[in-house]
Design an enzyme around this catalytic site. Structure first.
Site, PDB file in Angstrom:
ATOM      1  CG  ASN A   1      -6.567  -0.927   1.094  1.00  0.00           C
ATOM      2  OD1 ASN A   1      -5.865  -0.440   0.199  1.00  0.00           O
ATOM      3  ND2 ASN A   1      -6.060  -1.443   2.191  1.00  0.00           N
TER       4      ASN A   1
ATOM      5  CB  CYS B   1      -0.941   0.012   1.188  1.00  0.00           C
ATOM      6  SG  CYS B   1      -2.120  -1.331   1.115  1.00  0.00           S
TER       7      CYS B   1
ATOM      8  CG  HIS C   1      -3.131   3.479   2.013  1.00  0.00           C
ATOM      9  ND1 HIS C   1      -3.615   3.100   0.781  1.00  0.00           N
ATOM     10  CD2 HIS C   1      -3.225   2.379   2.817  1.00  0.00           C
ATOM     11  CE1 HIS C   1      -3.970   1.819   0.830  1.00  0.00           C
ATOM     12  NE2 HIS C   1      -3.751   1.366   2.052  1.00  0.00           N
TER      13      HIS C   1
END
Ligand code: ACO
Length: 322
Positions: free
Chosen positions: A279, A115, A249
């Site tokens: 996500n 990520c 994020h």
């Protein structure tokens, strides 16, 4: 000698057409909309089509950024793609994107930092420009997390989505990218991993899926990101009161709220897309940035703080004068 810096010239994004809502998940799993929204802030996510690949999504995001910047692919001199879900092990995904854009010859490579991949890629691109080795770099974060999760595991599959975001960095006489900070701690890999690859069960990956010990990851992410944004501001000589936008994020809205609280920022100053995108790993920050640029929230001259945390663990931050 005058210093060279990099600045963001343009942004772009791509989301697959298919939208998977919490109601859709409710119909096939022992979960419910209220649980997903309360624990994560997610309402829906985009899922790639069966014949789509990461390099195809990356191409769409890249072309959207090129159009926004009034550029042709030939105006680029380097391509960096952050992804954990490349089309193949090799050739690297950036060379596939380069081929799709029809610009053979320029350097093209991928990097993988889960990520945090976009912050890592942005940091590397910034260095290429500062060193004078490139003048216009395409940086893409593209990810298909839907292919890594077990769609029967409610503890992970509800969290993730697919998409791609891109920025074009170009050489400038003033920063742009004020600075980036990268970190990693490889000791906790069992908390968040896809436990398969060339070195592990390579010929038998059929039943291997993303594994996450969610509540443990959650605690580390909140503590780490809080420290990380403070370190970034102090390293580059800015105060939290100067930040116009936090662009984090997008893993979980509760993690984002915790970081905003630590910075004393209201949620009005935070770009949130996790509700609509879930996500999307490496893609989440450039997707969020592009959304806020296109709807006019992010304006030229504003101070942006980007941060990410993900598998590895990896984490990082970037302070940017847009
Ligand atoms: N629907 C309904 N119930 C569920 C679901 C679901 N989808 N998923 C889990 N539950 C249940 C659990 O089974 C558990 O039940 P139990 O108490 O009877 O055992 C209960 O809900 C609570 O589960 P927790 O895991 O403790 O829930 P938590 O509040 O921690 O939320 C979550 C889970 C959303 C995963 C959270 O921990 C999180 O966001 N973690 C961090 C994720 C992250 O940041 N990842 C990093 C980036 S990802 C990357 O790098 C690839």
């Amino acid at each position: 000698m005058t210093s060279i810096y990099s600045r963001i010239l343009a942004t772009g994004s791509y989301l697959p057409r298919q939208v998977l809502t919490n109601a859709d998940l409710e119909a096939r799993l022992d979960t419910n909309d209220a649980w997903i929204r309360e624990r994560t802030g997610i309402s829906e996510r985009h899922i790639s089509a069966a014949d789509e690949t990461v390099s195809m999504m990356a191409e769409q995001a890249a072309r959207s950024a090129l159009a926004a910047g009034g550029l042709a692919p030939e105006d680029l001199d380097l391509i960096i793609v952050g992804t954990t879900t490349p089309d193949q092990i090799f050739p690297n995904c950036a060379t596939m994107l380069q081929e799709r854009l029809g610009i053979a010859g320029i350097g093209a490579f991928s990097l993988e930092a889960a990520c945090s991949g976009f912050i890592y890629a942005l940091s590397v691109a910034d260095k290429f420009i500062r060193m004078g080795d490139a003048r216009r770099v395409l940086v893409v974060g593209a990810e298909m997390m839907s292919r890594l999760v077990d769609w029967n595991d409610r503890t992970t599959c509800v969290l993730f989505g697919d998409g791609a975001g891109a920025v074009i960095l170009e050489a400038a006489s003033e920063p742009g990218i004020i600075g980036t900070l990268l970190h990693a701690d490889g000791r906790h890999r069992e908390l968040l991993e896809f436990p398969g690859g060339v070195g592990r069960d390579f010929r038998n990956l059929e039943n291997v899926y993303l594994q996450m010990r969610g509540s443990e990851v959650f605690k580390v992410a909140v503590a780490t990101l809080g420290q990380s944004v403070e370190e970034c501001l102090s390293r580059f000589g800015h105060d939290k009161s100067e930040v116009d936008w936090l662009i984090p994020h997008q893993a979980n809205v509760r993690i984002i709220q915790a970081t905003a609280r630590r910075l004393g920022m209201s949620m009005e100053q935070v770009v949130v897309t996790v509700d609509r995108h879930g996500n999307t790993s490496t893609a989440s920050i450039p997707l969020a940035l592009d959304a806020a640029v296109r709807d006019g929230r992010v304006q030229r001259g504003q101070l942006l703080l980007l941060e990410a945390f993900g598998g590895g663990f990896t984490w990082g931050s970037a302070l940017i004068r847009f």
